[in-house]
Write a protein that holds these residues in place. Structure first.
Motif, PDB file in Angstrom:
ATOM      1  N   ALA A   1       2.330   1.804  -3.498  1.00 17.46           N
ATOM      2  CA  ALA A   1       1.336   2.386  -4.390  1.00 17.46           C
ATOM      3  C   ALA A   1       1.124   3.864  -4.088  1.00 17.46           C
ATOM      4  O   ALA A   1       0.979   4.687  -5.004  1.00 17.46           O
ATOM      5  N   GLU A   2       1.116   4.234  -2.814  1.00 16.47           N
ATOM      6  CA  GLU A   2       0.929   5.637  -2.439  1.00 16.47           C
ATOM      7  C   GLU A   2       2.101   6.487  -2.898  1.00 16.47           C
ATOM      8  O   GLU A   2       1.920   7.591  -3.432  1.00 16.47           O
TER       9      GLU A   2
ATOM     10  N   THR B   1       0.829  -1.214   0.000  1.00 18.06           N
ATOM     11  CA  THR B   1       0.000   0.000   0.000  1.00 18.06           C
ATOM     12  C   THR B   1       0.858   1.257   0.000  1.00 18.06           C
ATOM     13  O   THR B   1       0.520   2.251  -0.644  1.00 18.06           O
ATOM     14  N   GLU B   2       1.961   1.219   0.720  1.00 17.17           N
ATOM     15  CA  GLU B   2       2.852   2.386   0.769  1.00 17.17           C
ATOM     16  C   GLU B   2       3.551   2.589  -0.568  1.00 17.17           C
ATOM     17  O   GLU B   2       3.731   3.718  -1.022  1.00 17.17           O
TER      18      GLU B   2
END
Length: 345
Positions: free
Chosen positions: A39-40, A36-37
């Motif tokens: 992708a962010e 998730t990080e």
């Protein structure tokens, strides 16, 4: 971690500069960065960007040529075996493992130092060679080429690069301009990157000699290679103090058949030197049989024949000179050779 954080939480000091800037998503996760990080961080306008599928560049802006090459290899490299690190180890701190992948084509030739190839940043694509059974598709600037058997890569600036003959064949396969093909093949020989025979073997293997513009360039290449080999042979005779031979002659029996051409011949000692050029588009076994028949015929007449390859002349001229000198010195211990007629070739 904020959006401006340039690297993952775990230290990357063991990596070289480019290997800190370009990493796979698996490597980032191994350093504690969750998916998730990643992708962010790679969002539009974010501090990181996805260079290739599964490959992240840890800064904004266009990639450098080094980053493009490193990213292409990371994208194409086989996934590491669990428990075996794909990143550098303490024993090899600056050498990532690019399993079953190497740079080839024009990019490889540029890395080998060719002047006739474009700069790396101007290349629309970078060719990467992988085994035929790999399930991998070309994407973005990476073009995947497959082969039944990978050649042994040559390290250039720490990257695995295809040998010049293979890189030439992969580059020529994509070229339709006769002059571009001729320039590349000529530089390969004049620049002493490889011998003509090695290039011809790769072009034959790639079935490229059926293309007229490639076949014409190969004819020029072989002529160029012979001229260079003849010059090396001449310089070897001079530099190592061998007696002067007669150069480029044909031998015939008096009133009889042609015995063949020779590159150098010492009539008094009946010693001959023949350059082994292995002509293109001929079966090598058949051609070697032709060499062997000629040699056997001459040796039955008492003439000693020394075969010399261009590579031996380039890499071990002193040793080749010693072989010829030994043959000349042994002439006195042999029966006299048959009388032959020596004619200019």
């Amino acid at each position: 971690m904020t959006h401006n954080t340039p690297l993952s939480p775990r230290p990357l000091r063991h990596l070289s500069d480019v290997h800190r800037r370009v990493l796979t998503t698996a490597q980032l996760r191994s350093h504690g960065v969750p998916a998730t990080e990643i992708a962010e961080q790679c969002r539009a306008g974010g501090p990181w960007q996805q260079l290739l599928p599964g490959v992240v560049m840890l800064h904004p802006g266009p990639p450098t040529s080094e980053e493009r090459l490193h990213g292409a290899l990371l994208f194409a490299a086989r996934e590491p075996v669990p428990g075996v690190p794909a990143q550098p180890t303490p024993d090899s701190p600056h050498r990532p493992v690019y399993a079953d992948a190497m740079i080839t084509g024009l990019a490889a030739l540029t890395l080998h130092g060719f002047s006739a190839t474009p700069p790396l940043l101007s290349l629309d694509h970078i060719d990467v060679l992988v085994p035929r059974m790999r399930r991998l598709r070309s994407t973005s600037y990476v073009r995947v080429l497959r082969t039944p058997a990978l050649p042994a890569p040559e390290p250039v600036t720490g990257l695995p690069v295809a040998p010049v003959p293979r890189a030439l064949a992969d580059a020529v396969a994509d070229l339709t301009d006769a002059e571009s093909v001729r320039r590349l093949l000529t530089e390969a020989v004049r620049g002493r990157h490889c011998e003509p025979a090695a290039v011809v073997r790769e072009l034959t293997r790639a079935k490229l000699l059926t293309r007229p513009h490639v076949a014409d360039a190969v004819d020029s290449l072989v002529a160029e290679g012979r001229a260079i080999a003849e010059d090396r042979l001449y310089r070897m005779v001079q530099e190592y103090g061998l007696p002067d031979p007669v150069w480029n002659v044909d031998l015939r029996l008096p009133g009889g058949p042609h015995l063949g051409g020779l590159d150098a011949y010492w009539p008094e000692q009946a010693v001959a030197v023949e350059l082994d050029m292995r002509a293109p588009r001929q079966d090598e076994d058949a051609l070697w049989s032709e060499y062997a028949r000629k040699r056997e015929h001459l040796e039955r007449l008492g003439i000693t024949v020394v075969h010399v390859t261009p590579r031996k002349l380039r890499e071990s001229a002193e040793q080749q000179a010693a072989v010829i000198r030994t043959a000349l010195m042994a002439a006195g211990d042999r029966d006299p050779a048959a009388y032959v007629v020596v004619l200019p070739r």
